[in-house]
Design a protein around this motif. Structure first.
Motif, short mmCIF file in Angstrom:
data_model
loop_
_atom_site.label_atom_id
_atom_site.label_comp_id
_atom_site.label_asym_id
_atom_site.label_seq_id
_atom_site.Cartn_x
_atom_site.Cartn_y
_atom_site.Cartn_z
N CYS A 148 43.37 39.88 53.62
CA CYS A 148 44.42 39.18 52.88
C CYS A 148 45.81 39.57 53.39
O CYS A 148 46.69 38.73 53.53
CB CYS A 148 44.30 39.47 51.39
N THR A 149 45.98 40.85 53.68
CA THR A 149 47.26 41.33 54.20
C THR A 149 47.54 40.71 55.58
O THR A 149 48.64 40.24 55.84
CB THR A 149 47.26 42.87 54.30
N LEU A 150 46.53 40.71 56.43
CA LEU A 150 46.69 40.12 57.76
C LEU A 150 46.98 38.62 57.67
O LEU A 150 47.84 38.10 58.39
CB LEU A 150 45.44 40.34 58.60
N MET A 151 46.28 37.91 56.79
CA MET A 151 46.46 36.47 56.64
C MET A 151 47.85 36.13 56.12
O MET A 151 48.45 35.14 56.53
CB MET A 151 45.40 35.88 55.70
N SER A 152 48.38 36.94 55.22
CA SER A 152 49.69 36.63 54.66
C SER A 152 50.81 36.96 55.64
O SER A 152 51.88 36.35 55.59
CB SER A 152 49.90 37.38 53.34
#
Length: 148
Positions: free
Chosen positions: A25-29
């Protein structure tokens, strides 16, 4: 590297899944290419988004009366039948995300409604969407079929 292995061995399966999910989720955001994608994305959606960025696919908006439009990604050389399958698949993702358990009969939907683009009805399932002038970022609507 040994620290990571020790940490992985000390965590339970559920904890490891949670750490992996939060990292993704952190990478995607942080990545601008994927920032508009949902948090619970599946591989098919990631590959579709990559195809759009490479110019191999287009995004079509399906307008619904009271509901927000559906953003459907299809190959550039798709047929109307492939477009209909993509709409059904995207709506399935949408239902899973919203938690809806309503069963949709797509056979009934396609017998009752046609997709409409700029007053042109996409009625031949075997023809390419390009034949109807459908291109990137166009809006299609559902139109009630007339009885013959």
């Amino acid at each position: 590297m040994a620290d990571i292995e020790n940490l992985a061995n000390s965590l339970t399966h559920d904890e490891l899944l949670e750490v992996t999910k939060s990292s993704l989720c952190t990478l995607m955001s942080c990545e601008p290419l994927f920032s508009d994608l949902p948090q619970d994305i599946v591989l098919e959606e990631v590959l579709s988004q990559i195809a759009v960025e490479h110019g191999q696919a287009i995004t079509v908006l399906i307008s619904r009366e009271e509901e927000p439009p559906l953003k459907v990604i299809i190959p550039q050389i798709a047929t109307v039948r492939e477009l209909k399958k993509a709409v059904a698949r995207h709506f399935e993702f949408h239902q899973n995300r919203t938690g809806s358990k309503v069963k949709i009969s797509w056979r009934y939907i396609w017998r009752t409604y046609d997709l409409n683009f700029d007053g042109i009805i996409l009625d031949n399932d075997n023809s390419n969407i390009d034949d109807y002038g459908v291109s990137n970022k166009v809006v299609l609507t559902f139109k009630k079929r007339k009885r013959k």
